[in-house]
Structure formats: structure tokens, C-alpha cells
Design an enzyme around this catalytic site. Sequence first.
Site, short mmCIF file in Angstrom:
data_model
loop_
_atom_site.label_atom_id
_atom_site.label_comp_id
_atom_site.label_asym_id
_atom_site.label_seq_id
_atom_site.Cartn_x
_atom_site.Cartn_y
_atom_site.Cartn_z
N SER A 55 38.00 27.71 3.53
CA SER A 55 37.03 27.05 4.41
C SER A 55 35.62 27.10 3.84
CB SER A 55 37.06 27.71 5.79
OG SER A 55 36.73 29.08 5.71
N ASN A 66 37.38 33.70 0.24
CA ASN A 66 36.38 32.67 0.52
C ASN A 66 35.20 32.69 -0.44
OD1 ASN A 66 36.53 30.82 3.18
ND2 ASN A 66 37.78 32.63 3.49
N ASN A 107 39.78 36.58 4.09
CA ASN A 107 38.58 35.77 4.19
C ASN A 107 37.39 36.38 3.45
OD1 ASN A 107 39.57 33.61 5.69
ND2 ASN A 107 39.13 34.56 7.66
N ALA A 134 34.81 21.59 20.05
CA ALA A 134 36.17 21.07 19.89
C ALA A 134 36.29 20.23 18.63
CB ALA A 134 36.57 20.26 21.12
N ASN A 153 36.01 33.26 13.44
CA ASN A 153 36.41 34.04 12.28
C ASN A 153 35.44 35.19 12.00
OD1 ASN A 153 38.82 32.83 11.48
ND2 ASN A 153 37.79 31.29 10.24
N LYS A 192 43.39 39.42 8.89
CA LYS A 192 42.92 38.07 8.56
C LYS A 192 41.62 38.13 7.76
CE LYS A 192 41.84 33.54 10.38
NZ LYS A 192 41.63 32.65 11.55
#
Length: 326
Positions: A274, A213, A209, A8, A103, A205
Site C-alpha cells: 500500500s 511497506n 507492514n 468508504a 492499519n 499484521k
Amino acid sequence: MKICIFGAGAIGGYMAAKLAKAGAEVSIVARGPHLAAIQSRGLTLIEENAAPVTVQVRASAAAADLGPQDYVIVTLKAHSVPPVVGAMQPLIGPNTTVVSGVNGVPWWYFHKHGGALEGTRLASVDPGDAQWNGFGPDRVLGCVVYPAAEVSEPGTIRHIEGNRFSLGEPDGSKSDRAVALSQALTAAGLKAPVRPRLRDEIWVKLWGNLSFNPISALTHATLDVLCTDPGTRAVARRMMVEAQEVAEKLGVTFPIDVDRRIDGGAAVGAHRTSMLQDLLADRPMEIDALVTSVQELGKLTQTATPTLDAVQALVALRGRVAGLYG
């Protein structure tokens, strides 16, 4: 319905806070100062145009403290999951659904896929078949995560944009378990459509990425720059075309074309991807799930991926030199 969010951080914390605010029976597995803050003060969510909300959630570093769940939603980085499969076992009962909100190409990709590659395991995302054997593919419910959020300080999640978590069964069915989770997320103010072709969404998506990325990690450019600079845009485009050929051989349909996808990245603005954020923060880089996995699929489908291969080699070395990969 008992729901546990495993990992989390920003996204998992956002989901947990929304669920808890709506009255769901939700718990979280977290660690470090973030966990300590949640245990002592609660979990705080900051959303635009709304007063901060603090909710009390059951939180622990040990899954054994929380017991078997109806749903375990995994929101870790992909490379962090195989090493903790054993630690997650106390959460898993006979009817537990594991929701893979991770991901990249998912470890379960070829479960109920059909065709010659049915049941194929992907070493790049599930080394040693840790998840395939530790969870079992029949437990999995796919999830494509769209929100952006950050841990602004321990125990506090700042929501940036988006609230959609697309769900999908590997076989494309609209199962009772998918519908039940969708209803719980919807009641929490989130969008949670159940998709019959979730793999198409995974690829749209992933398309960004797998290219944006690594290029950003190599150049330190933000999305608006790397998507508009002629050189880096051309490299990203070639990578995406190669990936599209791989995906289409696997039966994927792309609802938009390459240039519109790149333009969409540019429209995000001066955003650090990210992977670049991880590099700058000295965190392990998510190279295998986003890039190496597509290489592996290229080999499985006998598709040449020369541009992707070159960029993967460069970003893998960048990660190793930084001590953040391999």
C-alpha cells in the site's frame, strides 16, 4: 442498528456494499467523484465468480446529513483520521461505538492495557490527542482488516481477496456491542470473530507492514522480490526481530515465527504494498502508523531499534522529497 462507514473507499466500500446487500441500515461518508457516482448510480460491488451487484446506500460528504449512529466504522488511512475528528461529531451520540478499522498501531493501544503504560497516548498516530479527546477511548472497538479491494472506477468496488474483520475490545471482553456488530457482519457474509487478544493480531499484521511497506517504497520491489532477495529479506527480518522484542515487552504473543511471516509475504506474489501504491499515485504515505509508531513504542519500552530507525529515516525523507509526508 445504524452503521456508518466513514471513508468508504475500497475497504469501506466493500464493507458497506456487503452490509447493504444483506439489508442492514448502512450509510457512508465519502467524497469526490466516488461519492457522486454512488449518489447517482448506487454502489457496485464486483466479486469473483459472482455477477456485479449494485446497492443503494445513503451517502454524503457531510456527517451532519446522516445523524447519530450506533456504530461508526472508520476505514481511512491512519494519518487522515485526526484532522476529521471534528467533522465526525454529528455521527456520535451518547451510545455510539467507534470501530477503528485502521492499519498500524492504533491510537487507543494503551487503553485498558494494564501495567505501567496504561493510558499512554501515542503522538505518532494521534497528534494532539485528537482521537483520544474527540472520541474518547471508552467508545472504541478495535478491528483488524484483512480483505483486499480496490476502487476500480468511481462508485465501483472490486473485491480481490479475504473477508475477515477481526473485532476486539481493548480489555479483551466479549461485550454485547462487539457481539452485535459481529452478528451484523456475519449476516452480510463476512467473517467477524471477536478476539480476546486483538493486540496479538494487530502485531502479526503490523509485522509485515512495518517492514515490507517502507522497503518496497524505497526499492519499488514487489512482495515476492523483497521477501526473497537475500539483502532486503535480511533487512526486513532485522526490523521484524526488533519489533518483536518491543511487542513482547508489551505482553504480545506471536503465533508464528519471523521466517514464516516473511515466507507468507513472498507467497502473496508480485504485489505492490500500500505504501508503494501511495507513492506511485502521489498520495500521502502512511509512514507514522506503520513505522514511526513502532519507534515510539521502542522508546517507551527502552528497546533499541537500529534497523527500523535507519529505514524510517530513509522512507521519511523519501516521502518528504515526494511531498507526500510531513
